[in-house]
Design a protein around this motif. Structure first.
Motif, PDB file in Angstrom:
ATOM      1  N   LYS A  30       0.830  -1.206   0.000  1.00  0.00           N
ATOM      2  CA  LYS A  30       0.000   0.000   0.000  1.00  0.00           C
ATOM      3  C   LYS A  30       0.865   1.259   0.000  1.00  0.00           C
ATOM      4  CE  LYS A  30      -4.010  -1.909   2.406  1.00  0.00           C
ATOM      5  NZ  LYS A  30      -4.989  -1.673   3.487  1.00  0.00           N
ATOM      6  N   THR A  34     -16.936  -6.912   0.728  1.00  0.00           N
ATOM      7  CA  THR A  34     -16.455  -5.853  -0.173  1.00  0.00           C
ATOM      8  C   THR A  34     -16.199  -6.371  -1.586  1.00  0.00           C
ATOM      9  OG1 THR A  34     -14.281  -6.332   0.726  1.00  0.00           O
ATOM     10  CG2 THR A  34     -15.428  -4.433   1.631  1.00  0.00           C
ATOM     11  N   MET A  91      -7.982   0.176   9.591  1.00  0.00           N
ATOM     12  CA  MET A  91      -7.537   0.460   8.228  1.00  0.00           C
ATOM     13  C   MET A  91      -7.096   1.910   8.079  1.00  0.00           C
ATOM     14  SD  MET A  91      -9.237  -0.769   4.667  1.00  0.00           S
ATOM     15  CE  MET A  91     -10.793   0.035   4.937  1.00  0.00           C
ATOM     16  N   GLU A  92      -7.990   2.870   8.265  1.00  0.00           N
ATOM     17  CA  GLU A  92      -7.592   4.276   8.204  1.00  0.00           C
ATOM     18  C   GLU A  92      -8.622   5.153   8.903  1.00  0.00           C
ATOM     19  OE1 GLU A  92      -8.577   5.720   3.764  1.00  0.00           O
ATOM     20  OE2 GLU A  92      -7.463   3.846   3.796  1.00  0.00           O
ATOM     21  N   HIS A 106     -16.372  -3.998   5.226  1.00  0.00           N
ATOM     22  CA  HIS A 106     -15.924  -2.647   5.549  1.00  0.00           C
ATOM     23  C   HIS A 106     -16.850  -2.085   6.622  1.00  0.00           C
ATOM     24  CE1 HIS A 106     -14.598   1.575   4.315  1.00  0.00           C
ATOM     25  NE2 HIS A 106     -15.565   1.765   5.194  1.00  0.00           N
ATOM     26  N   HIS A 134     -14.335   0.636  -5.081  1.00  0.00           N
ATOM     27  CA  HIS A 134     -14.026   1.531  -3.960  1.00  0.00           C
ATOM     28  C   HIS A 134     -14.985   2.695  -3.834  1.00  0.00           C
ATOM     29  CE1 HIS A 134     -10.473  -0.862  -3.493  1.00  0.00           C
ATOM     30  NE2 HIS A 134     -10.125  -0.608  -4.727  1.00  0.00           N
ATOM     31  N   GLU A 158       1.069  -5.212   4.195  1.00  0.00           N
ATOM     32  CA  GLU A 158       0.130  -5.839   5.131  1.00  0.00           C
ATOM     33  C   GLU A 158      -0.255  -7.218   4.611  1.00  0.00           C
ATOM     34  OE1 GLU A 158      -3.402  -3.498   5.321  1.00  0.00           O
ATOM     35  OE2 GLU A 158      -2.479  -1.894   6.482  1.00  0.00           O
ATOM     36  N   LYS A 159      -0.641  -8.075   5.511  1.00  0.00           N
ATOM     37  CA  LYS A 159      -1.303  -9.320   5.111  1.00  0.00           C
ATOM     38  C   LYS A 159      -2.581  -8.917   4.365  1.00  0.00           C
ATOM     39  CE  LYS A 159      -2.803 -13.667   5.556  1.00  0.00           C
ATOM     40  NZ  LYS A 159      -2.382 -14.206   4.240  1.00  0.00           N
ATOM     41  N   TYR A 160      -2.869  -9.570   3.237  1.00  0.00           N
ATOM     42  CA  TYR A 160      -4.070  -9.227   2.473  1.00  0.00           C
ATOM     43  C   TYR A 160      -5.246 -10.110   2.887  1.00  0.00           C
ATOM     44  CZ  TYR A 160      -7.210  -8.181  -1.382  1.00  0.00           C
ATOM     45  OH  TYR A 160      -8.296  -7.787  -2.118  1.00  0.00           O
ATOM     46  N   LEU A 161      -6.329  -9.482   3.292  1.00  0.00           N
ATOM     47  CA  LEU A 161      -7.537 -10.231   3.653  1.00  0.00           C
ATOM     48  C   LEU A 161      -8.387 -10.396   2.400  1.00  0.00           C
ATOM     49  CD1 LEU A 161      -8.434  -8.217   6.908  1.00  0.00           C
ATOM     50  CD2 LEU A 161      -6.940 -10.205   6.702  1.00  0.00           C
ATOM     51  N   GLN A 204     -19.713  -1.921  -2.132  1.00  0.00           N
ATOM     52  CA  GLN A 204     -18.943  -0.935  -2.871  1.00  0.00           C
ATOM     53  C   GLN A 204     -18.686  -1.425  -4.274  1.00  0.00           C
ATOM     54  OE1 GLN A 204     -15.413   0.475  -1.030  1.00  0.00           O
ATOM     55  NE2 GLN A 204     -16.367   0.687   0.972  1.00  0.00           N
ATOM     56  N   GLY A 238      -8.411   2.867  -2.426  1.00  0.00           N
ATOM     57  CA  GLY A 238      -8.076   1.888  -3.455  1.00  0.00           C
ATOM     58  C   GLY A 238      -6.913   2.292  -4.352  1.00  0.00           C
TER      59      GLY A 238
HETATM   60  C1  MV4 Z   1      -7.105  -4.117   2.333  1.00  0.00           C
HETATM   61  C2  MV4 Z   1      -7.899  -5.204   1.911  1.00  0.00           C
HETATM   62  C3  MV4 Z   1      -7.540  -6.446   2.357  1.00  0.00           C
HETATM   63  N1  MV4 Z   1      -6.452  -6.619   3.134  1.00  0.00           N
HETATM   64  N2  MV4 Z   1      -6.025  -4.338   3.123  1.00  0.00           N
HETATM   65  C4  MV4 Z   1      -9.223  -0.796  -0.310  1.00  0.00           C
HETATM   66  C5  MV4 Z   1      -9.244   0.681  -0.090  1.00  0.00           C
HETATM   67  C6  MV4 Z   1      -8.078   0.954   0.740  1.00  0.00           C
HETATM   68  N3  MV4 Z   1      -8.286   2.116   1.554  1.00  0.00           N
HETATM   69  C7  MV4 Z   1      -7.903  -0.276   1.526  1.00  0.00           C
HETATM   70  N4  MV4 Z   1      -8.565  -1.333   0.798  1.00  0.00           N
HETATM   71  C8  MV4 Z   1      -8.413  -2.615   1.145  1.00  0.00           C
HETATM   72  N5  MV4 Z   1      -7.372  -2.862   1.963  1.00  0.00           N
HETATM   73  C9  MV4 Z   1      -5.725  -5.544   3.502  1.00  0.00           C
HETATM   74  N6  MV4 Z   1      -4.652  -5.749   4.269  1.00  0.00           N
HETATM   75  C10 MV4 Z   1      -8.987  -4.953   1.090  1.00  0.00           C
HETATM   76  C11 MV4 Z   1      -9.255  -3.665   0.687  1.00  0.00           C
HETATM   77  C12 MV4 Z   1     -10.384  -3.515  -0.185  1.00  0.00           C
HETATM   78  C13 MV4 Z   1     -11.551  -2.899   0.242  1.00  0.00           C
HETATM   79  C14 MV4 Z   1     -11.679  -2.352   1.499  1.00  0.00           C
HETATM   80  C15 MV4 Z   1     -12.841  -1.740   1.899  1.00  0.00           C
HETATM   81  C16 MV4 Z   1     -13.914  -1.683   1.034  1.00  0.00           C
HETATM   82  C17 MV4 Z   1     -13.821  -2.202  -0.227  1.00  0.00           C
HETATM   83  C18 MV4 Z   1     -12.646  -2.816  -0.645  1.00  0.00           C
HETATM   84  C19 MV4 Z   1     -12.572  -3.356  -1.922  1.00  0.00           C
HETATM   85  C20 MV4 Z   1     -11.410  -3.951  -2.325  1.00  0.00           C
HETATM   86  C21 MV4 Z   1     -10.317  -4.021  -1.462  1.00  0.00           C
END
Ligand code: MV4
Length: 597
Positions: free
Chosen positions: A158, A437, A286-287, A208, A235, A200-203, A232, A165
């Protein structure tokens, strides 16, 4: 309390803020661009100032023009709404250093939370779970591999300045590390002027979940429960609800408390949102969004609290007058974004005149909008023209009421995503609250969207009502950049002709080679084709290289405009002879992107 607030925004959120001002006895100042002279927020405000041309960078993002308007108006505070300058810490600082009060968190708090690794470290400090990964930027492929070896693939790379996104790359195996790392760094540099990235580890399929926060200058931090924004598309949130159908009461309590601890650690004030990913009963930070959000409405509906009024009160130094235990979650609320988009055509933006605009009403229905019948909806800003918020005593009733309200909502002359919303209310995953998501982008069958548009979409004939006899007319004049309304009474033939933009050929588009419903503007030159930008925006990705063979309908690049991702496709097949643009580049409407021969 302030006596006059300038709202540095447009559309429904500007009106939402002004409504709160009105209830607090505060006078309101609008700013508007040349494209918004007749905008709903301008009509609503007590006074309004022109801040420049249609292009956002020359008006709504022009810090000096906005500060200038505030000085002319004698405002004592500035509310940024969402988007535009809302999360610009530099602007917040400039306002803090001016004679005006910034209605939002301090620029310091915005900076503490703006850089992702800083925010992650801060959350860890406050005992808030973060996704396993680094709290320091990474530079080499070996560092990425090390982390992947520890947590297993896939991992996410990231951008430090990222969000929404952009600058997010998924790495599924060791072979992909090098390329994805480079891409993430390049995108970070292009979009955020910051090539720094972390891992980060990807989920795979999280939900959300975000928590609404209010904090004052007296050390009080309250949470107003969570919202579920899992539905969504690329994004972009389309439907949000509160409370989340996917949380247990125990998890709800723990996420809310974690969010409170996190923002307290950041010395945060005003309204904010802490975003989490939730998977398998676990939640991860996340943020933080340091602004009022589009979907704040559903939290208001289930708590009875007016978040925008509290933003103003807190900014004026008032203390939150309720304890955490006083915040009671009651009933259920769902927000449907009424976007002017063609759902069956990859949600491409739609423009035109609102020939009919007759929103829903009745019990449990709230409409936040800034449009009225007859308005011209242009392509200068984002496509959301209104929000429908439905509240009921529980989720089941809320779904039924939503169906009723969406069926009532009558819009003609301009395509909206109401048919898509009606489809979702028949969708099992959504009804059951099981969607993640990934659902819209990867699971929902596009054919079902086409069928929904056919069934509930515009009945293509836009019936002409004929002009009514006009006896009194309202004119808007602009004198030295300030807007005035003038009423003109007249008998007999109109002294000033009615302008002719009421129907027919309003858009001046170049002829298309083939009209198959695709909306990409294409200029055909001889045997070749120059694919051009349909709107001003940023190139998110380029999907072709010189020498590639493409077929009609292939995506050549992805163009981002006002937070929307739009696929740009070819009209005819051939060989790519020239790729004019590169990732991260800004383009204007009509700019050449790719040449095909
Ligand atoms: C992630 C994730 C899975 N694992 N991080 C997408 C927007 C950005 N701000 C962070 N996002 C994501 N981060 C990790 N470690 C999956 C997403 C993500 C997502 C998150 C919230 C809502 C919709 C999404 C669609 C695709 C991916």
């Amino acid at each position: 309390m302030f006596s006059k607030v300038l709202v540095a925004n447009r559309g429904e959120i500007a009106v939402r803020v002004m409504r709160a001002c009105k209830e607090l006895g505060v006078r309101t100042v609008a700013v508007y661009s040349d494209a918004d002279k007749h905008g709903g927020h301008v009509r609503y405000a007590d006074e309004a100032y022109n801040v420049g041309p249609a292009r956002a960078a020359d008006s709504y993002l022009d810090q000096e023009a906005i500060l200038d308007a505030a000085r002319k108006a004698g405002a004592d505070a500035i509310h940024p709404g969402y988007g535009f300058l809302a999360e610009n810490a530099e602007f917040a600082r400039n306002v803090e250093e001016s004679e005006f009060t910034w209605v939002g968190p301090s620029s310091d708090a915005m900076e503490r939370l703006g850089e992702k690794t800083k925010a992650r470290a801060l959350m860890q400090e406050a005992d808030v779970p973060v996704v396993p990964g680094t709290t320091e930027p990474v530079e080499s492929p070996d560092q990425v591999k090390e982390i992947a070896d520890e947590y297993g693939y896939p991992v996410a790379i990231k951008a430090e300045g990222g969000g929404g996104g952009r600058g997010l790359k998924v790495v599924r195996s060791e072979e992909e590390v090098e390329e994805q790392l480079e891409t993430a760094q390049r995108e970070g540099e292009a979009y955020f002027d910051n090539a720094s990235v972390y891992v980060e580890k990807y989920l795979e399929a999280p939900r959300h979940i975000e928590v609404q926060i209010l904090a004052d200058h007296h050390g009080n931090v309250r949470h107003l429960g969570e919202r579920d924004c899992s539905l969504q598309r690329r994004h972009q949130k389309v439907i949000e609800e509160a409370p989340s159908p996917a949380l247990t009461d125990d998890l709800r309590e723990r996420i809310g408390e974690a969010a409170r601890r996190g923002v307290a650690e950041a010395d945060y004030t005003n309204a904010g949102t802490v975003e989490f990913l939730v998977e398998d009963g676990e939640f991860f930070f996340m943020e933080v969004n340091t602004r009022i959000q589009v979907e704040h409405t559903v939290s208001e509906e289930i708590t009875g609290l007016d978040i925008v009024k509290w933003q103003l009160r807190v900014a004026a130094g008032e203390e939150l007058d309720f304890e955490q235990d006083d915040v009671e979650i009651e009933g259920h609320a769902i927000e449907f974004r009424i976007n002017a988009e063609k759902a069956a055509q990859e949600f491409a933006p739609a423009t035109g005149e609102l020939k009919t605009y007759d929103p829903a009403g009745g019990i449990g229905v709230r409409i936040d909008d800034a449009v009225r019948q007859g308005d011209e909806i242009g392509g200068d800003y984002d496509s959301m023209i209104a929000k429908l918020i439905v509240a009921a005593s529980d989720r089941e009733e809320c779904l039924v009421r939503s169906e009723r309200a969406l069926a009532e909502y009558d819009i003609e002359g301009l395509e909206t995503i109401i048919p898509f919303h009606r489809l979702m209310l028949t969708d099992e995953a959504f009804i059951e609250g099981e969607h993640t998501t990934k659902y819209l982008d990867e699971k929902l069958d596009r054919e079902r969207i086409e069928q929904a548009v056919e069934k509930w979409g515009p009945a293509d004939a836009g019936g002409d009502d004929g002009d009514e006899e006009v006896t009194e007319r309202e004119f808007t004049v602009e004198v030295n950049g300030k807007r005035f309304e003038v009423n003109l009474e007249e008998r007999g033939a109109p002294a000033i002709p009615v302008s002719g933009n009421s129907s027919g050929n309003s858009a001046s588009r170049p002829p298309q080679a083939k009209d198959d419903g695709g909306d990409d503007e294409v200029v055909v030159e001889g045997d070749g084709e120059t694919v051009t930008a349909e709107m001003q925006g940023t190139i998110l990705s380029v999907e072709v290289e010189e020498g590639d063979e493409v077929a009609s309908g292939d995506v050549v690049c992805v163009l981002e405009a006002m937070k929307m991702e739009n696929d740009v496709t070819t009209q005819r097949g051939g060989t790519v002879t020239q790729v004019v643009v590169s990732e991260g580049e800004s383009v204007d409407m009509g700019d050449a992107l790719v040449v095909i021969e």
